[in-house]
Motif scaffolding. Sequence first.
Motif, PDB file in Angstrom:
ATOM      1  N   ASN A  21       0.834  -1.209   0.000  1.00  0.00           N
ATOM      2  CA  ASN A  21       0.000   0.000   0.000  1.00  0.00           C
ATOM      3  C   ASN A  21       0.870   1.261   0.000  1.00  0.00           C
ATOM      4  OD1 ASN A  21      -2.514  -1.213  -0.155  1.00  0.00           O
ATOM      5  ND2 ASN A  21      -2.763  -1.328   2.084  1.00  0.00           N
ATOM      6  N   GLU A  22       1.914   1.260   0.806  1.00  0.00           N
ATOM      7  CA  GLU A  22       2.838   2.400   0.846  1.00  0.00           C
ATOM      8  C   GLU A  22       3.456   2.619  -0.533  1.00  0.00           C
ATOM      9  OE1 GLU A  22       5.886   2.387   3.910  1.00  0.00           O
ATOM     10  OE2 GLU A  22       4.429   1.709   5.411  1.00  0.00           O
ATOM     11  N   ILE A  23       3.926   1.508  -1.139  1.00  0.00           N
ATOM     12  CA  ILE A  23       4.544   1.593  -2.468  1.00  0.00           C
ATOM     13  C   ILE A  23       3.516   2.105  -3.479  1.00  0.00           C
ATOM     14  CG2 ILE A  23       5.504   0.216  -4.356  1.00  0.00           C
ATOM     15  CD1 ILE A  23       6.863  -1.531  -2.197  1.00  0.00           C
ATOM     16  N   LYS A  24       2.287   1.561  -3.408  1.00  0.00           N
ATOM     17  CA  LYS A  24       1.212   1.984  -4.303  1.00  0.00           C
ATOM     18  C   LYS A  24       0.926   3.480  -4.125  1.00  0.00           C
ATOM     19  CE  LYS A  24      -3.675   1.206  -5.142  1.00  0.00           C
ATOM     20  NZ  LYS A  24      -4.870   0.580  -4.605  1.00  0.00           N
ATOM     21  N   ASN A  25       0.834   3.928  -2.869  1.00  0.00           N
ATOM     22  CA  ASN A  25       0.590   5.347  -2.580  1.00  0.00           C
ATOM     23  C   ASN A  25       1.739   6.229  -3.085  1.00  0.00           C
ATOM     24  OD1 ASN A  25      -1.882   4.805  -1.393  1.00  0.00           O
ATOM     25  ND2 ASN A  25      -1.048   4.756   0.705  1.00  0.00           N
ATOM     26  N   GLU A  26       2.958   5.775  -2.893  1.00  0.00           N
ATOM     27  CA  GLU A  26       4.122   6.530  -3.366  1.00  0.00           C
ATOM     28  C   GLU A  26       4.125   6.631  -4.882  1.00  0.00           C
ATOM     29  OE1 GLU A  26       7.760   4.997  -1.694  1.00  0.00           O
ATOM     30  OE2 GLU A  26       7.098   5.365   0.359  1.00  0.00           O
ATOM     31  N   LYS A  27       3.768   5.520  -5.557  1.00  0.00           N
ATOM     32  CA  LYS A  27       3.692   5.536  -7.028  1.00  0.00           C
ATOM     33  C   LYS A  27       2.631   6.537  -7.492  1.00  0.00           C
ATOM     34  CE  LYS A  27       5.296   0.885  -8.247  1.00  0.00           C
ATOM     35  NZ  LYS A  27       4.899  -0.411  -8.831  1.00  0.00           N
ATOM     36  N   GLU A  28       1.457   6.506  -6.847  1.00  0.00           N
ATOM     37  CA  GLU A  28       0.385   7.440  -7.199  1.00  0.00           C
ATOM     38  C   GLU A  28       0.819   8.882  -6.967  1.00  0.00           C
ATOM     39  OE1 GLU A  28      -3.147   6.348  -5.010  1.00  0.00           O
ATOM     40  OE2 GLU A  28      -3.462   4.541  -6.214  1.00  0.00           O
ATOM     41  N   GLU A  29       1.520   9.097  -5.847  1.00  0.00           N
ATOM     42  CA  GLU A  29       2.010  10.449  -5.544  1.00  0.00           C
ATOM     43  C   GLU A  29       3.019  10.899  -6.599  1.00  0.00           C
ATOM     44  OE1 GLU A  29       4.175  12.789  -1.864  1.00  0.00           O
ATOM     45  OE2 GLU A  29       3.074  10.939  -1.419  1.00  0.00           O
ATOM     46  N   ILE A  30       3.900   9.985  -6.990  1.00  0.00           N
ATOM     47  CA  ILE A  30       4.893  10.290  -8.026  1.00  0.00           C
ATOM     48  C   ILE A  30       4.183  10.626  -9.340  1.00  0.00           C
ATOM     49  CG2 ILE A  30       6.708   9.289  -9.481  1.00  0.00           C
ATOM     50  CD1 ILE A  30       7.676   7.780  -6.957  1.00  0.00           C
ATOM     51  N   ILE A  31       3.181   9.811  -9.689  1.00  0.00           N
ATOM     52  CA  ILE A  31       2.412  10.048 -10.917  1.00  0.00           C
ATOM     53  C   ILE A  31       1.693  11.397 -10.841  1.00  0.00           C
ATOM     54  CG2 ILE A  31       0.398   9.266 -12.254  1.00  0.00           C
ATOM     55  CD1 ILE A  31       1.332   6.367 -11.640  1.00  0.00           C
ATOM     56  N   ASN A  32       1.051  11.673  -9.703  1.00  0.00           N
ATOM     57  CA  ASN A  32       0.356  12.957  -9.514  1.00  0.00           C
ATOM     58  C   ASN A  32       1.332  14.133  -9.604  1.00  0.00           C
ATOM     59  OD1 ASN A  32      -2.158  11.763  -9.227  1.00  0.00           O
ATOM     60  ND2 ASN A  32      -2.070  11.726  -6.986  1.00  0.00           N
ATOM     61  N   ASN A  33       2.480  13.982  -8.960  1.00  0.00           N
ATOM     62  CA  ASN A  33       3.503  15.038  -9.012  1.00  0.00           C
ATOM     63  C   ASN A  33       3.967  15.264 -10.444  1.00  0.00           C
ATOM     64  OD1 ASN A  33       3.386  15.508  -6.270  1.00  0.00           O
ATOM     65  ND2 ASN A  33       5.176  14.243  -5.772  1.00  0.00           N
ATOM     66  N   GLN A  34       4.167  14.169 -11.167  1.00  0.00           N
ATOM     67  CA  GLN A  34       4.601  14.258 -12.557  1.00  0.00           C
ATOM     68  C   GLN A  34       3.536  14.965 -13.402  1.00  0.00           C
ATOM     69  OE1 GLN A  34       7.639  13.463 -13.569  1.00  0.00           O
ATOM     70  NE2 GLN A  34       7.200  14.100 -15.662  1.00  0.00           N
ATOM     71  N   GLN A  35       2.264  14.588 -13.176  1.00  0.00           N
ATOM     72  CA  GLN A  35       1.169  15.229 -13.923  1.00  0.00           C
ATOM     73  C   GLN A  35       1.081  16.715 -13.594  1.00  0.00           C
ATOM     74  OE1 GLN A  35      -2.182  12.775 -12.824  1.00  0.00           O
ATOM     75  NE2 GLN A  35      -1.942  11.426 -14.614  1.00  0.00           N
ATOM     76  N   GLU A  36       1.211  17.046 -12.319  1.00  0.00           N
ATOM     77  CA  GLU A  36       1.190  18.449 -11.907  1.00  0.00           C
ATOM     78  C   GLU A  36       2.340  19.216 -12.555  1.00  0.00           C
ATOM     79  OE1 GLU A  36       1.027  19.147  -7.674  1.00  0.00           O
ATOM     80  OE2 GLU A  36      -0.620  17.735  -7.433  1.00  0.00           O
ATOM     81  N   LYS A  37       3.505  18.582 -12.562  1.00  0.00           N
ATOM     82  CA  LYS A  37       4.684  19.200 -13.163  1.00  0.00           C
ATOM     83  C   LYS A  37       4.444  19.444 -14.657  1.00  0.00           C
ATOM     84  CE  LYS A  37       9.622  18.348 -13.864  1.00  0.00           C
ATOM     85  NZ  LYS A  37      10.693  17.374 -13.707  1.00  0.00           N
ATOM     86  N   GLU A  38       3.872  18.463 -15.348  1.00  0.00           N
ATOM     87  CA  GLU A  38       3.581  18.601 -16.782  1.00  0.00           C
ATOM     88  C   GLU A  38       2.548  19.698 -17.024  1.00  0.00           C
ATOM     89  OE1 GLU A  38       2.468  14.687 -18.111  1.00  0.00           O
ATOM     90  OE2 GLU A  38       4.526  13.915 -17.969  1.00  0.00           O
ATOM     91  N   GLN A  39       1.505  19.712 -16.175  1.00  0.00           N
ATOM     92  CA  GLN A  39       0.476  20.745 -16.308  1.00  0.00           C
ATOM     93  C   GLN A  39       1.072  22.133 -16.078  1.00  0.00           C
ATOM     94  OE1 GLN A  39      -2.526  19.499 -13.513  1.00  0.00           O
ATOM     95  NE2 GLN A  39      -3.582  18.184 -15.002  1.00  0.00           N
ATOM     96  N   LEU A  40       1.921  22.233 -15.067  1.00  0.00           N
ATOM     97  CA  LEU A  40       2.576  23.505 -14.767  1.00  0.00           C
ATOM     98  C   LEU A  40       3.446  23.949 -15.942  1.00  0.00           C
ATOM     99  CD1 LEU A  40       2.637  24.737 -11.615  1.00  0.00           C
ATOM    100  CD2 LEU A  40       5.056  24.691 -12.188  1.00  0.00           C
ATOM    101  N   GLN A  41       4.161  22.985 -16.505  1.00  0.00           N
ATOM    102  CA  GLN A  41       5.027  23.268 -17.643  1.00  0.00           C
ATOM    103  C   GLN A  41       4.191  23.722 -18.847  1.00  0.00           C
ATOM    104  OE1 GLN A  41       7.647  20.006 -18.442  1.00  0.00           O
ATOM    105  NE2 GLN A  41       8.997  21.199 -19.763  1.00  0.00           N
TER     106      GLN A  41
END
Length: 130
Positions: A21-41
């Motif tokens: 679950n921790e790994i799954k949550n971290e992956k989702e957070e990484i994906i969300n961060n990446q999406q936010e970064k792309e949107q910001l860009q």
Amino acid sequence: LKNDNQGEKIENLEIRSNKENEIKNEKEEIINNQQEKEQLQEQQEKEQTQIEQQTNLQLEIKQAMQRAKKAEEEFQIALQAEEKDQIKKSEEEEEKENKNKTDHGGQKLYDDLDAELEKELFKIFDSEDE
């Protein structure tokens, strides 16, 4: 021992599940961060494009205003030249009229003087005849 083993297995499964679950949550957070970064860009790129378009538009407006000002100056110069030409034509026309008047007036003066001279000559001849 069996219960201990089963307890350990359950505990290990819970630990493993928690880790997953921790790994799954971290992956989702990484994906969300990446999406936010792309949107910001993307947003920054859009803003940069808008700034460039606005700058280009301002430059075009400035150039158009300069062209309009130059055209106005050229128009004023042409207008002044036309006015000078009209004034020159009017002066030439007035000169012609004055010359014609003077020529006619000069002729009249000459004719008047000629008539005056004739009168004087007649007087002289008349007085000589008497």
